[in-house]
Enzyme design. Structure first.
Site, PDB file in Angstrom:
ATOM      1  N   CYS A  79       0.830  -1.207   0.000  1.00 29.38           N
ATOM      2  CA  CYS A  79       0.000   0.000   0.000  1.00 29.38           C
ATOM      3  C   CYS A  79       0.862   1.253   0.000  1.00 29.38           C
ATOM      4  O   CYS A  79       1.855   1.321   0.726  1.00 29.38           O
ATOM      5  CB  CYS A  79      -0.859   0.046   1.263  1.00 29.38           C
ATOM      6  SG  CYS A  79      -2.543  -0.502   0.999  1.00 29.38           S
ATOM      7  N   HIS A  80       0.431   2.247  -0.769  1.00 26.25           N
ATOM      8  CA  HIS A  80       1.120   3.530  -0.761  1.00 26.25           C
ATOM      9  C   HIS A  80       0.665   4.373   0.435  1.00 26.25           C
ATOM     10  O   HIS A  80      -0.508   4.361   0.777  1.00 26.25           O
ATOM     11  CB  HIS A  80       0.776   4.303  -2.037  1.00 26.25           C
ATOM     12  CG  HIS A  80       1.278   3.641  -3.273  1.00 26.25           C
ATOM     13  ND1 HIS A  80       0.607   2.618  -3.895  1.00 26.25           N
ATOM     14  CD2 HIS A  80       2.409   3.836  -3.990  1.00 26.25           C
ATOM     15  CE1 HIS A  80       1.293   2.216  -4.954  1.00 26.25           C
ATOM     16  NE2 HIS A  80       2.388   2.935  -5.040  1.00 26.25           N
ATOM     17  N   GLU A 117      -7.791   1.407   3.256  1.00 23.78           N
ATOM     18  CA  GLU A 117      -7.875   2.130   4.532  1.00 23.78           C
ATOM     19  C   GLU A 117      -9.235   1.873   5.191  1.00 23.78           C
ATOM     20  O   GLU A 117      -9.325   1.665   6.406  1.00 23.78           O
ATOM     21  CB  GLU A 117      -7.674   3.637   4.301  1.00 23.78           C
ATOM     22  CG  GLU A 117      -6.223   4.057   4.101  1.00 23.78           C
ATOM     23  CD  GLU A 117      -5.649   3.689   2.725  1.00 23.78           C
ATOM     24  OE1 GLU A 117      -6.408   3.229   1.835  1.00 23.78           O
ATOM     25  OE2 GLU A 117      -4.427   3.859   2.544  1.00 23.78           O
ATOM     26  N   ASP A 131     -12.012  -8.378  21.049  1.00 26.35           N
ATOM     27  CA  ASP A 131     -11.178  -8.334  22.256  1.00 26.35           C
ATOM     28  C   ASP A 131     -12.000  -7.955  23.496  1.00 26.35           C
ATOM     29  O   ASP A 131     -11.736  -8.457  24.596  1.00 26.35           O
ATOM     30  CB  ASP A 131     -10.037  -7.331  22.034  1.00 26.35           C
ATOM     31  CG  ASP A 131      -9.057  -7.284  23.195  1.00 26.35           C
ATOM     32  OD1 ASP A 131      -8.662  -8.351  23.687  1.00 26.35           O
ATOM     33  OD2 ASP A 131      -8.674  -6.173  23.606  1.00 26.35           O
TER      34      ASP A 131
END
Lengths: 162, 162, 162, 162, 162, 162
Positions: A79-80, A117, A131
Site C-alpha cells: 500500500c502507498h 484504509e 477483544d
C-alpha cells in the site's frame, strides 16, 4: 496471459513490488467498507446498551478503527502512504440478531483509492470488539468484510451489489 | 449485574482500562485462528497457481500476517504486549470454490492468551490478499474470522465447534 | 565528580547509552502520574458533561493515554521496553476551576520502574484533550505533569509531597 | 446549541471522528510551542553545562522531540497526517531558576495547522529530559505546555498573551 | 537434504515462518557488531571534530542506532521481540582514512541472540551518518556490516576472525 | 567556515534540526541504491536456488526492504516524511562469488530526494537476508551500501562512478 498482469502488485516474473503511482492525478477519493461481528444478543446488550455513566466499550473500537486507517501502509506491505483527510467509524448493534455492523468511511485527496484504509478500519474495529467480548463469547465471528462503495480516481465510481 | 463485569476491559462505571495481569502465571499458550477470502476461481488461480519463477503473491500476505501478529498491542488498544515465540500463517487456495482459507498459529510463553495475535495475523493476511486482487475483483469478501482453538492459561483449552 | 554519574543515561565522556538492566531483579512495580489541563469552565462542560448519547470526548483521550504508555520506549530514546501489565487513565473535570486533572496508573512485572510510562500516558492524554478543545480555546495550558508515587524495585517506594 | 459543535472532533451524537479536511487549501503553516521542566539548579548544571567531550544529554531530548513531531498522528487519535517540512527544538537552561525551557517550531505546507505537532515535540522532549534526570530528581515537574504562536490557514495568525 | 533445514526461518516446503523459541532457556546474551562509513577526510572532520558548542552530529546517529535496536522485530520480519536490557553505540572517526567506524553492543536476558539488534543498530547509525553528510559527499559508502562477537545461548560464544 | 554549513542538518551552533523544505518545489524524484551480502556459495544456493514449492526466502527480504522504505523517516531522525510512489527491490544471487547483490529503486513526487529511502530499503533487505542465513553463516558481511543514481530536484541528476 492478460490476467497475469491484472495482479498489479506482481511483476511479470511473479515478484512483488509497490507500483508506480507518480503519474496518477490527485483527486478526492472516498471509500466505504463494512464488517459484521456475530455474537449473542446478550453480549450485544452488554456492549452497546449499558446505562453506565462512561460507556467506553464501542468508543474504544471506534478509536482503534480510526487509528488503524492511518496505519494501513504499515500493515499492508504494498500500500502507498496517503494523506487521509477524513475517517468515520460507526456501529449498528442489533441485539435481536446478536450482531454488530461496523461501517467506515475514509476520504483523501490523493493519487490512489482508499478502500484498503476503509477495510483496515472496519477490520481493526471488529478485532477490538472481539477483544472486548472474548471473555464472554470465545466463539464470536467476524464476517462480511467488504467494500461497499468507492468514488474518485480514473476507474470511476463503484458500488457493491445488494 | 454480573454480566456487566464480564466485559473485562470495562470498569464498573463503563470506562475502559487495560486489566491487571501482573499476578497471572507465565505458561506456554497457543492459539489458532482462521479467515476465508471469497473471490472467483480464476482469481485464486492467478494468486496461487501461477508457474511464475518468483511467486511472491501469497508470500507477501504471509509476511504481512506474521508482522501484524507482532503489532497486535499497537492495533488493539487494550491488548497487553507479549513476547511472541512462534507464528505461522498458511494458505489453502481452493479454485473450485473461489476461496482462500488462511490459518495462523501463534505461541507464547506469557501471562495472557494469544488469540488476538492469531486473529490479527489472519485478518491482516486477508487484507493483504484483498489488496493483491482488488484490481481484478473489487467484490471479494473476507469472511469467517474466528478462533479455532486455544490452549494454556487458567481458563483451560478451548476448541471451536465444527 | 559523583554528580556526573548521576545522569544514569550518560557515560563518563558525556555520550548517551541505554544502561544495563540485565542484572536487576524482576518485581512488581507501580507508578502513578498526573497532568492538569487548564482551560475555561465552559470548555470543561463541553468536554465532560454533555448529555449526548455517545460521549466519546474523554474516551478518546483515555485510549490515547493507554496506547501511549505502550509506546514509551519508542518515544523516549533511552527507555527500556517493558511488558506493561496494567494501565488506567482517569479524568477529574472541574468546571468551576476550568481544569481537567488526569491521573494514570501503570503496573508491570519487570526490571525497571514504570514512571516514564505513567508520565507518557498522562502527557498524551492531555495532548489529546488539547486537540479536542483547541478550536474553542487555543490558549489552554498543560501543567503539572509529575510522578505522584512509585513502588517496587530496589530504590524503594516514593511519594510526591503535597 | 452552538458550543456543542465547537468540539470539532465530536459529531452531533457525541461520537468521535476525524473531520473532513479535503476541501481545505494547502498553505504554509507554522506553529511554535513551549514547555518548562522544573527541577533543581544543580541538575540543570549537570544536564547543560558539563564540560564533557560528548555532551549528549540535551541532544537526546532534541532528537526525541523532532522524532515525536513526526509521530503526532500516531499518538493523538484524531490528528491528520501531515507532511512536516521543518522542525527545530531548542533548550534554555536556567540554573538560577532550576528550569529548562523548551521551544519547538514546526512548519508544513499542508491543509491543517501544526500546533499539535509542536506541542507533541516539546512534550516528548520534556519527558526525555525527565527520563535523564529522574535518578537525581524524582520530583521534577513539566509545566506550561502551550502554543506560543501559529500562522497560516483560514483562521489567521494567533499569538499567546504574555 | 540437510542444508535445506539450515535456513531456520524456512519450512520444508520453502515457506517462511517465525520459528518456535518457547522452549529455549532465558540467559544473558550479548552481541557486538560494526559498520564502516567511508567518506572523505574533510567530511570526517566536519562530523566529528567541529569545535561547535553543541556538537549534535554524531549524537543524532547514536540515538538513531539505539532506537533502531528496539525496532528490530518491526524491521526484520521473522525476528522475535526481545526485552533489550542494554545498548551502546560508539564512533571511531578517522580523518586520515576518511572513515567512521561504528560499533554497537546489545545485551538481553532472553531466549534468542541479539546479533540482529546489534547489526540493526550499526546499520541505522550508519544510514544516519550518511544522511548528515550526503549534501557534501553523495558517494559515501557503508561497508563491512558484520557481527564481531556474540555470547550466551546454547550455540555458545562466537567471535569474528580478524 | 563554509564547510560547516555543508552539514545541512546541523545549525551554526552545532545543534541538529530538520531543515526547512517548505519552499522546495514538488518534482518527480528517483533514486537507486545497492548493497552486497557476502556469504558462501552454498548459502547462496540455499537461499536462491531451492526447487521448493514455496520459495519464500528472498520474498521475505524483498517485502522487508519495501516496508522499510516507508519507515525511513521513523528510523533516520532528520529525514522528512515523503509520499513514496514506487518501490522495487531486486536480488542478484551469484553462487560463484558467494554474494547476493540487492538493488532498490524508489520514486516520489515530493520536495526532497529519496536516496535515504532507497538506502534504507537495501539495508533492511540485507539485514533480513543476514537473518535468514545467520544459522549457517555467522560471518556473512553486508558491504557496499551506496547510492547508484538519483534524478529530479534542483541539484540535478547524479550517478555513481563505476
Amino acid at each position: 496471459m492478460e490476467e497475469q498482469q491484472s495482479l498489479t502488485h506482481v511483476r511479470a516474473d511473479g515478484s512483488a513490488h509497490m507500483v508506480d503511482v507518480s503519474e496518477k492525478s490527485e483527486t478526492t477519493r472516498v471509500a466505504r467498507a463494512e464488517a459484521i461481528v456475530r455474537t449473542r444478543g446478550d453480549v450485544v446488550v452488554l456492549l452497546a446498551e449499558g446505562n453506565l455513566p462512561k460507556g467506553d466499550a464501542l468508543s474504544v473500537a471506534r478509536i482503534a478503527g480510526i487509528m488503524a486507517a492511518k496505519k494501513t501502509p504499515e500493515l499492508v506491505p504494498l500500500c502507498h502512504p496517503l494523506p487521509i483527510s477524513k475517517v468515520t467509524v460507526d456501529f449498528e448493534p442489533n441485539a435481536a440478531d446478536g450482531t454488530i455492523r461496523i461501517e467506515a468511511l475514509v476520504k483523501t485527496r490523493g493519487v490512489t483509492g482508499v478502500e484498503m484504509e476503509a477495510l483496515t478500519a472496519v477490520s481493526v474495529a471488529a478485532l477490538t470488539v472481539f477483544d472486548m467480548i472474548k471473555a464472554v463469547d470465545k466463539a464470536a465471528i467476524i464476517d462480511g468484510i467488504r467494500v461497499l462503495a468507492k468514488s474518485g480516481g480514473k476507474s470511476g465510481d463503484w458500488e457493491a451489489g445488494a
